[in-house]
Enzyme design. Structure first.
Site, PDB file in Angstrom:
ATOM      1  N   LYS A  75       0.870  -1.184   0.000  1.00 52.98           N
ATOM      2  CA  LYS A  75       0.000   0.000   0.000  1.00 52.98           C
ATOM      3  C   LYS A  75       0.903   1.229   0.000  1.00 52.98           C
ATOM      4  O   LYS A  75       1.924   1.252   0.719  1.00 52.98           O
ATOM      5  CB  LYS A  75      -0.884  -0.034   1.246  1.00 52.98           C
ATOM      6  CG  LYS A  75      -1.917   1.088   1.315  1.00 52.98           C
ATOM      7  CD  LYS A  75      -2.819   0.932   2.528  1.00 52.98           C
ATOM      8  CE  LYS A  75      -3.940   1.951   2.545  1.00 52.98           C
ATOM      9  NZ  LYS A  75      -4.852   1.795   3.697  1.00 52.98           N
ATOM     10  N   SER A 152      -9.670   1.729   2.528  1.00 52.01           N
ATOM     11  CA  SER A 152      -8.806   2.489   1.649  1.00 52.01           C
ATOM     12  C   SER A 152      -7.722   1.661   0.969  1.00 52.01           C
ATOM     13  O   SER A 152      -7.096   2.144   0.028  1.00 52.01           O
ATOM     14  CB  SER A 152      -8.137   3.609   2.443  1.00 52.01           C
ATOM     15  OG  SER A 152      -7.314   3.055   3.466  1.00 52.01           O
ATOM     16  N   SER A 176      -9.931  -0.547   6.838  1.00 49.75           N
ATOM     17  CA  SER A 176      -9.328  -0.464   5.502  1.00 49.75           C
ATOM     18  C   SER A 176      -8.587  -1.701   5.017  1.00 49.75           C
ATOM     19  O   SER A 176      -8.229  -1.760   3.845  1.00 49.75           O
ATOM     20  CB  SER A 176      -8.391   0.735   5.420  1.00 49.75           C
ATOM     21  OG  SER A 176      -9.160   1.882   5.180  1.00 49.75           O
TER      22      SER A 176
END
Ligand code: GLN
Length: 484
Positions: A75, A152, A176
């Site tokens: 990420k 996210s 997330s």
């Protein structure tokens, strides 16, 4: 080769069925082929192939690390030395960190190959991966219409689900890791707060943020967590507790374990199919010999309110450092220092970030601090007590991960509060600092994945893997064969 689990890739590499260079190339080609998913902000083919080559040498010389040669993605909020880290924001569009985060350093030390940095909601604020400066991410499960992957960590979820990598790091402040895992038909675990170091992760809400794996199977997630967990003197909130061999929990019987079903989670807004998927999970655990116990978490109904006070409060403080002076973007043409700050923040942040700054500074402001922020901290204590007493009666709690399956672009909630309700089932774990895992359970009538969430007491990730693997083994969740 691309659909293999981490466990299978590891044994394939060690038994020299294929090389790290071969599998790395395979993923790089898929990343290129499925560019339309927009799962990546940065792809690093040269670095990946170079480290794959080194891994192949280590495997040949018998000095392989625990993740030697395994292609992973990160990420884009983990600082990676020499590779840009954007947090999905214009503010950090060209930011190259001078140091490596602890989690990614541990993965490097274990021999992993990094394919690239994945797309995410700006500063990890969002539940659909539609707030990124680098554009929306498409869920590989999309059929007739493009679906959101959740957020996210939407890019990581799409990359794992679409077989563009073996596994990924995500981060979870309010859901997330788990919510996009559920929307994308993969496994994701948010460990206990303090289990992994936050050093070198761009912060959203520092008292909730945790690193964690997103993977194709429960065993893979267990193998991955073992590598990234552990105390770090560079993060004073990381906890000095031994890291168990999580993989050893895989395949153990759950006979006699007590699983709590919180009645408050049968809430308004849960789709009928989600309720059915929950029942499917309950039946699986019952058949495997677990005892199902009805429990109550009376204060959990305040979780959303508490989360959306504490999280923006901390977020507004964390993003205050992006002012055009020290990091990243600076607006041109300002006539004074104050104007430079204002123009930089106006141009550098997207709408969702601005909204959180407004909420956060409001709840912390002198006149409202007692009414909101300090009240939220008190209710947080009550929620923690609720869970502590529940875990005197049960070993784990089972709930759905999300109130519904992934929605299509254009069908997303238009008002922010409805969007925030995506996290209604996941935020409790963050508020209480407990581990939570999402495991795929079934597809709904539209062919969209649904996940179930397991919550456990602090540092009991092992039990979550144990129970989660039983669900996985009996759910017969179909793996995504090819992307449309
Ligand atoms: N969707 C939640 C939010 O927008 C959770 C974000 C996260 O866990 N990073 O705050």
């Amino acid at each position: 080769m691309h659909t293999l689990s981490l466990y299978e890739v590891k044994s394939g590499l060690l038994s020299k069925k294929f090389s790290s260079v071969e599998i790395t190339k395979c993923f790089l080609e898929r990343i290129e082929k499925y560019k339309n998913l927009n799962a990546f902000i940065t792809v690093c083919p040269e670095q990946a192939l170079e480290s794959a080559k080194q891994s192949d040498q280590k495997i040949a010389s018998g000095t392989a690390g625990e993740m030697e040669g395994i292609p992973l993605v990160l990420k884009d909020l983990y600082m990676t030395k020499g590779i840009r880290t954007t947090a999905g924001s214009k503010m950090l569009e060209n930011f190259i960190a001078p140091y490596e985060s602890t989690v990614t350093q541990k993965l490097l030390d274990a021999g992993s190959v990094f394919l690239g940095k994945t797309n995410m909601d700006e500063f990890a604020m969002g539940s659909a991966n539609i707030t990124s400066y680098f554009g929306k991410v498409v869920n590989p499960w999309s059929k007739e219409k493009p679906l959101v992957p959740g957020g996210s960590s939407g890019g990581s979820a799409a990359a794992v689900a679409g077989h563009l990598c073996v596994a990924a790091t995500g981060s979870d402040t309010g859901g997330s890791i788990r919510q996009p895992a559920a929307f994308s038909g993969i496994v994701g675990i948010k460990p206990t707060y303090g289990r992994c170091s936050r050093y070198g992760m761009i912060a959203l809400a520092s008292s909730f943020d945790q690193a964690g794996p997103m993977a194709k199977t429960v065993r893979d997630a267990a193998m991955f967590l073992k590598i990234i967990a552990g105390y770090d003197e560079k993060d004073s909130t990381s906890v000095n507790e031994a890291v168990p061999d999580y993989e050893s929990f895989i395949g153990k019987s759950i006979n006699g374990m007590r699983i709590g079903i919180p009645k408050e989670f049968h809430m308004e807004g849960l789709s009928e199919e989600v309720e059915q998927s929950w029942q499917k999970g309950i039946d699986i655990l019952k058949d495997a010999g677990a005892e199902i116990v009805d429990i109550s978490l009376p204060y959990s109904k305040y979780s959303m309110a508490v989360y959306y006070i504490i999280q923006p409060a901390e977020a507004s403080a964390n993003v205050a450092r992006f002012d055009g002076v020290r990091y990243g973007f600076r607006a041109e043409g300002a006539k004074s220092l104050d104007e430079m700050y204002e123009m930089t923040r106006e141009q550098g942040f997207g709408d969702e970030v601005k909204r959180r700054i407004l909420i956060g500074t409001y709840v912390l402001s002198a006149g409202y601090y007692d009414a909101y922020y300090s009240q939220a901290l008190k209710v947080q204590k009550l929620i923690r007590q609720d869970l502590a007493s529940a875990f005197e009666k049960v070993d784990a709690i089972l709930t759905p991960t999300t109130p519904h399956s992934a929605f299509a672009f254009g069908e997303e909630p238009t008002d922010p509060v409805t969007m925030y309700l995506n996290d209604v089932l996941t935020v409790t774990a963050n508020i209480a600092g407990l581990p939570g895992m999402s495991v795929p359970i079934c597809l709904d009538k539209l062919g969209r994945p649904l996940g179930l969430q397991l919550l456990g007491p602090r540092f009991q990730e092992g039990h979550l893997f144990q129970i989660g693997e039983v669900i996985e083994r009996n759910a017969n969740f179909p793996s995504l064969k090819e992307i449309n």
